[in-house]
Structures are given as structure tokens and as C-alpha cells.
Write an enzyme that holds these catalytic residues in place. Structure first.
Site, mmCIF file in Angstrom:
data_model
loop_
_atom_site.group_PDB
_atom_site.id
_atom_site.type_symbol
_atom_site.label_atom_id
_atom_site.label_comp_id
_atom_site.label_asym_id
_atom_site.label_seq_id
_atom_site.Cartn_x
_atom_site.Cartn_y
_atom_site.Cartn_z
ATOM 1 N N ASP A 58 -14.315 -28.016 -21.212
ATOM 2 C CA ASP A 58 -14.654 -26.976 -22.517
ATOM 3 C C ASP A 58 -14.085 -27.812 -23.733
ATOM 4 O O ASP A 58 -14.313 -29.184 -23.955
ATOM 5 C CB ASP A 58 -13.751 -25.985 -22.315
ATOM 6 N N ASP A 77 -10.251 -36.775 -22.591
ATOM 7 C CA ASP A 77 -10.999 -36.353 -23.718
ATOM 8 C C ASP A 77 -12.300 -37.010 -23.556
ATOM 9 O O ASP A 77 -12.441 -38.433 -23.033
ATOM 10 C CB ASP A 77 -10.538 -36.414 -25.099
ATOM 11 N N HIS A 97 -11.943 -21.797 -27.726
ATOM 12 C CA HIS A 97 -12.637 -21.358 -26.490
ATOM 13 C C HIS A 97 -12.003 -21.843 -25.364
ATOM 14 O O HIS A 97 -11.585 -21.161 -24.246
ATOM 15 C CB HIS A 97 -13.940 -21.929 -26.643
ATOM 16 N N SER A 258 -18.159 -16.305 -20.512
ATOM 17 C CA SER A 258 -17.276 -17.263 -20.888
ATOM 18 C C SER A 258 -15.882 -16.994 -20.164
ATOM 19 O O SER A 258 -15.134 -17.820 -19.804
ATOM 20 C CB SER A 258 -17.111 -17.816 -22.215
#
Length: 415
Positions: A58, A77, A97, A258
Site C-alpha cells: 500500500d 519501499d 491509506h 479497502s
């Protein structure tokens, strides 16, 4: 929920950010209605997911918030803008998020009965941040790399609260997702939200073998804005009035699959912890077979197999299966990603090829064991036909001769 169009361009993110102000601790926990109503608290009597790792691919996870301290145990990452451990929120739109998602999957709370607690509060989170606006590496390729990374780093469950908004997916996902499935990792994906413009499920929720999650409201009825429909939906979970924790520690109410997806991912973690002997196919089978049938009888495009039941998924007696009830990505690839046919070498010819004579019509036929006693087609055509004509002519002449001879004999006898 995160979504992007073909080419992996960020289109929208959080389905609906309703409240973004701190709330009292007790009020936060009290709003997690799904913990009791969907059997999650009852399942905790058996396990809370210890030893299971959920990879959250995410926008990154802020592991410093109180509810997630100690929960994030690894990550990286792929966006080029995040932290090496995946714990820096990235993206211009709703970087919170990923943290919200992680809190619903494995939040620890802030004390006894306080703060946001996830469906599997003792599971570990692997924070993998990706970018949804392209860059040196496309979002599609970032996701493929992230899935492979999660598998290699020991994830047991992969949470994908995102959609490509297309039924199809890039070739790079074939091998990446198949790699996860071949290595016994359960992939859970969001169906999407009509409120964000997703009228039907899109990849990765369309991929065979993926456990796709649709959303329902607080009454267990299919949500119109915070869900969508599609034949690949596996189960349904709460997607409205969800409380989560954002970077910095604030609590928010939000809507969307989500949020429904990490609730199911957490339940998957509970099943994996309670039944470590089960492979991914049987873990998914327990989730779907213990769901409560809702809507049209049997599986349907709105609820899938039905509403999740964490307690039954963990405790019920469920027969073993040999195949993933959500289908086989390997078989799909075999059928629909057919490799190009190998090049057939062209025949070589002489510069001055000799003319090929016409083959006799019976040249390819079997050789008669009686040899020439049985006429061939060629013999019948070249010899038989003239003989037949000649024979008929002789027969006519013989008949005329016989008639004339009889007339002659009759004349003599009358004389």
C-alpha cells in the site's frame, strides 16, 4: 480504496473520509462493531494470529502510532520516495491509506479495551510502500516486485486494498502472483467501490486464486457506494463506518472495501495460526465455506459465498479440498496466455526442382493381398470401360444373329 487506470495512474484513494478528528479511546473501540458481530472476538478464544505475517502492499505503514507499535516487523519501499523499511507514508493523495489498512488487520489497541484493534491483533505486519503515480518503475511493476518481495520475506498473507479498474492485468502479474500461490501465500484483494467509480471488480480482484472481498453496511446488506459486484467475489465483510488509525495517531471513520479487505486478511491470519497444517487452498476454503449465505442462494456476484464468520472459520469442521475454491491462476495462464507457437523451419528446395508427377488415385491406399486379382481404380477406368463397351456391342450383335438364325430355320420348316 486505491485505484488506478490502465498504465497504473493514481485515480482516487480513500473511498470516503468521514471523520478525521481524535476520538476518546472507549468510543474508538466501541465503534468496531464487526469484532463481535462477525465472530472475531469469539475466534480470539483460540488464537489472535501470533506467528503469522500479513504483507500490506500500500502507501506505507506508520509503525510509530500507538496501535501499531511492535506490529510492523519488516518491509521495504518500491516507490523510490518512502523509507527503506516501508514505514514512511508516500503519495500525494491519502498517504494515510496503508496505515488505516494495517490497523484493521493487526492493530494492537492502546490498552485493555481501548484504541483500534485489528482482526488478528497478534499477527505481524510487513509494510511495503508503493507509488500509484508512476515514476521510474510503473505501478504495475512495483506491485509485481512487491508481491515477490513479500513471498521471499516470509509473508503468509498478502493484503491488496487496491484495484486496477480493468478486468485484465499485466503479464508481470502472472508470474508474481503465481509465485505467491506456488509458495502457499494467501492473496486477499478488495473488490472496489461504486462510490469511487468502480462499477465492477477489477484486477487483482479478477485473478483466479485470489480471495476477493466485497463490502456490506452495518446491517450486513450489500453496500452500494462502498462495494461493487463481480463473479470473482469470494466473501463479504463490513465496509461502512469503519474506524481506523491514521499516521500521527488520529482516528478516522471511513468507508470502502479497502477496509473490508484487511478485516478478512486478519481472519485469514487467525485461520493460519489455528491450523498451521493447512495449505493456502484449504485456508481460503475454510473462509468461504463457513461464510453465511446471503442474497441469492449459493454464490452470487454481490456477496460471493456470503458474510464472513471468523469463529466458524477457525473452529468449524471443514472437509479438506485439493483445489483452491477461487480457481487456479496456473490453469488460467495455460489457457489464456498461450505461448507463441515455435517457428516451423521452411523446407529447402533444389534450385531446379523436378516436376512432381500426378499421384495415382490409389497410390496411398493399402496394397491388396490378392495382388492384381482385384482390379484397381486405374485399371477399371483405363481397361474396364472400353471392354464393357465392346462387350455390349458383341452382345447386341449376338442377339441379332440368333434372331436371324431362328427366322431362317422357321422359314425352312414351313416349306
Amino acid at each position: 480504496m486505491k485505484r488506478w487506470a490502465v498504465g497504473a495512474v493514481l485515480m482516487a484513494s480513500l473511498a470516503s473520509l468521514l471523520v478525521a478528528t481524535p476520538a476518546s479511546a472507549d468510543a474508538v473501540r466501541d465503534q468496531e462493531y464487526w469484532l463481535q458481530e462477525y465472530g472475531i472476538e469469539a475466534a480470539w478464544q483460540t488464537t489472535k494470529g501470533a506467528g503469522v505475517t500479513i504483507a500490506v502492499i500500500d502507501t506505507g505503514v506508520d509503525g510509530s502510532v500507538k496501535e501499531l507499535v511492535g506490529a510492523v516487523t519488516g518491509g521495504t519501499d518500491f516507490s523510490g520516495k518512502g523509507a527503506p523499511n516501508g514505514q514512511k507514508p508516500v503519495g500525494d493523495e491519502n498517504p494515510a491509506h496503508g496505515t488505516l489498512v494495517a490497523s484493521l488487520a493487526a492493530g494492537r489497541g492502546t490498552g485493555a479495551g481501548t484504541g483500534v484493534i485489528g482482526a488478528a491483533p497478534e499477527a505481524n505486519i510487513m509494510a511495503i510502500s508503493i507509488g500509484f503515480t508512476g515514476g521510474e518503475i510503473s505501478s504495475d511493476d512495483q506491485i509485481a516486485q512487491a508481491v515477490r518481495y513479500a513471498v521471499d520475506q516470509g509473508a503468509d498473507v498478502i493484503n491488496l486494498s487496491l484495484t486496477r479498474e480493468t478486468l485484465d492485468w499485466p503479464l508481470s502479474w502472472d508470474s508474481a502472483f503465481l509465485y505467491a500461490m506456488d509458495n502457499d501465500v494467501v492473496v486477499v484483494a478488495a473488490a472496489g467501490n461504486r462510490g469511487s467509480g468502480t462499477t465492477s471488480v477489477g484486477a487483482p480482484a479478477t485473478m483466479p486464486g485470489v480471495l476477493t472481498v466485497a463490502g456490506v453496511d452495518v446491517n450486513g446488506v450489500a453496500s452500494f457506494n462502498a462495494s461493487t459486484q463481480g463473479i470473482t467475489i469470494g466473501v463479504s465483510a463490513p465496509s461502512e463506518d469503519l474506524v481506523g488509525v491514521a499516521p500521527g495517531g488520529s482516528h478516522v471513520l471511513w468507508n470502502g472495501t479497502s477496509g473490508a479487505t484487511p478485516i478478512v486478511a486478519g481472519i485469514v491470519a487467525l485461520v493460519r495460526a489455528a491450523h498451521p497444517e493447512l495449505d493456502a487452498a484449504n485456508v481460503i476454503n475454510r473462509i468461504v465455506k463457513t461464510a453465511h449465505d446471503t442474497g441469492a442462494p449459493g454464490t452470487d456476484a454481490i456477496y460471493g459465498f456470503g458474510l464472513i464468520d471468523a469463529e466458524d472459520a477457525v473452529k468449524a469442521q471443514v472437509p479438506l479440498v485439493s483445489r483452491n475454491p477461487m480457481g487456479s491462476l496456473a490453469e488460467w495462464i495455460t489457457i489464456y496466455r498461450r505461448a507463441e507457437s515455435p517457428a516451423v523451419p521452411l523446407p529447402t528446395f533444389s534450385p531446379t526442382p523436378a516436376p512432381v508427377p500426378d499421384a495415382a488415385p490409389d497410390a496411398a491406399g493399402p496394397v491388396s493381398p490378392l495382388g492384381t486379382l482385384l482390379p484397381t481404380v486405374s485399371m477399371l477406368r483405363n481397361v474396364g470401360v472400353p471392354l464393357a463397351v465392346y462387350g455390349i456391342f458383341l452382345a447386341i450383335m449376338a442377339v441379332w444373329g440368333l434372331a436371324g438364325w431362328r427366322r431362317f430355320r422357321s422359314t425352312r420348316e414351313t416349306e
